[in-house]
Scaffold this motif. Structure first.
Motif, PDB file in Angstrom:
ATOM      1  N   VAL A  27       0.859  -1.183   0.000  1.00  0.00           N
ATOM      2  CA  VAL A  27       0.000   0.000   0.000  1.00  0.00           C
ATOM      3  C   VAL A  27       0.895   1.233   0.000  1.00  0.00           C
ATOM      4  O   VAL A  27       2.054   1.175   0.418  1.00  0.00           O
ATOM      5  N   PRO A  78      -5.341  -1.217  -4.786  1.00  0.00           N
ATOM      6  CA  PRO A  78      -6.244  -0.075  -4.962  1.00  0.00           C
ATOM      7  C   PRO A  78      -7.656  -0.336  -4.474  1.00  0.00           C
ATOM      8  O   PRO A  78      -8.369   0.603  -4.116  1.00  0.00           O
ATOM      9  N   ALA A  91      -2.785   5.148  -5.264  1.00  0.00           N
ATOM     10  CA  ALA A  91      -2.837   3.769  -4.800  1.00  0.00           C
ATOM     11  C   ALA A  91      -1.603   3.021  -5.276  1.00  0.00           C
ATOM     12  O   ALA A  91      -1.022   3.329  -6.317  1.00  0.00           O
ATOM     13  N   ALA A 108      -1.117   5.673   2.904  1.00  0.00           N
ATOM     14  CA  ALA A 108      -2.426   5.018   3.019  1.00  0.00           C
ATOM     15  C   ALA A 108      -2.975   5.193   4.430  1.00  0.00           C
ATOM     16  O   ALA A 108      -2.232   5.402   5.399  1.00  0.00           O
ATOM     17  N   GLU A 141      -7.112   0.689  -0.884  1.00  0.00           N
ATOM     18  CA  GLU A 141      -6.579   2.035  -0.707  1.00  0.00           C
ATOM     19  C   GLU A 141      -7.530   3.115  -1.219  1.00  0.00           C
ATOM     20  O   GLU A 141      -7.654   4.180  -0.608  1.00  0.00           O
ATOM     21  N   ARG A 142      -8.165   2.839  -2.344  1.00  0.00           N
ATOM     22  CA  ARG A 142      -9.094   3.786  -2.958  1.00  0.00           C
ATOM     23  C   ARG A 142     -10.366   3.038  -3.356  1.00  0.00           C
ATOM     24  O   ARG A 142     -10.675   2.863  -4.533  1.00  0.00           O
ATOM     25  N   GLY A 179      -3.041   0.316  -9.560  1.00  0.00           N
ATOM     26  CA  GLY A 179      -2.669   1.492  -8.792  1.00  0.00           C
ATOM     27  C   GLY A 179      -1.566   2.252  -9.500  1.00  0.00           C
ATOM     28  O   GLY A 179      -0.601   1.654 -10.000  1.00  0.00           O
TER      29      GLY A 179
END
Length: 241
Positions: A132, A218, A214, A136, A221-222, A185
């Motif tokens: 990550v 991802p 990211a 993050a 993370e997003r 990402g």
């Protein structure tokens, strides 16, 4: 299919988003989470066979197969095994189709030996901020670290040894007849954007989505951006079915 060395909780943001309106399966792969460990070597074909058995047991005739990192390679193996009659779409996140190199195979086997002798914590500490992005959210970092340290070394090592014998999936992707969504990402150091762009060029019908901010995960993370891309892809498949 989750990546290595994670478990089904990797997909929590997607299960929460899509399960109210769709049937969503997020299994623990063999050797991970609550699934049993098979010591030795677990090739990608064995993971794909496990998925086929799960689909048969649940009487699921068609599905969209999604995988991240190692899970993406298992998704490719599933498409090769099940074909377009059963797999109506592919989601390939932060993964790549190239065969293993001799150097890469040696590195995976060496890592398998290390995990068996040392356990998972040292490895988890080392790679966390490659899995990550360094900035993050702390909760995401804690979740990822927890998944890695909870994984049994025997399961992780078996998967590494299996991946050390990974075949070339590029011809398979070049001949794919189902739509694919490729997600990566923007800051992924393991499977960089260039790998995703190469897959996008290979696949006859693919959409590429790059998630800013990211790294290798991802979807965690997003999750909003990842879910938006996935939702649009599934809506397209619905319209075409």
């Amino acid at each position: 299919m989750h990546g290595h060395p994670f478990d089904r909780t990797m997909w929590h943001p997607q299960v929460a988003e899509f399960a109210p309106g769709r049937r969503v399966l997020a299994p623990d792969l063999r050797g991970y989470g609550a699934s049993p460990v098979t010591p030795g070597s677990t090739p990608l074909a064995r993971f794909a066979a496990d998925l086929e058995e799960l689909l048969d047991a649940l009487d699921i005739r068609t599905c969209v197969v999604a995988g991240l990192s190692m899970g993406g390679q298992i998704a490719m193996e599933c498409y090769d095994r099940l074909g377009p009659e059963r797999v109506r779409g592919l989601v390939l996140a932060d993964t790549f189709p190239d065969p293993e190199t001799p150097q890469g195979g040696r590195a995976r086997n060496a890592m398998a030996d290390r995990l068996l002798s040392e356990g998972m914590r040292g490895y988890a500490d080392e790679v966390l901020e490659k899995m990550v992005a360094p900035d993050a959210h702390p909760d995401v970092k804690a979740h990822v670290h927890r998944m890695m340290t909870a994984t049994r070394p025997e399961g992780a090592a078996a998967a590494l040894r299996g991946r050390a014998e990974r075949p070339d999936y590029r011809p398979l992707l070049a001949g794919a007849t189902v739509p694919a969504l490729i997600v990566v990402g923007a800051d992924d150091a393991y499977t960089p954007v260039s790998d995703a762009e190469s897959m996008h060029a290979l696949l006859p019908d693919s959409t590429l989505r790059i998630i800013d901010g990211a790294s290798h995960l991802p979807n965690l993370e997003r999750p909003e951006e990842f879910n938006r891309a996935l939702g649009e892809f599934l809506a397209r498949l619905d319209e075409e079915s």
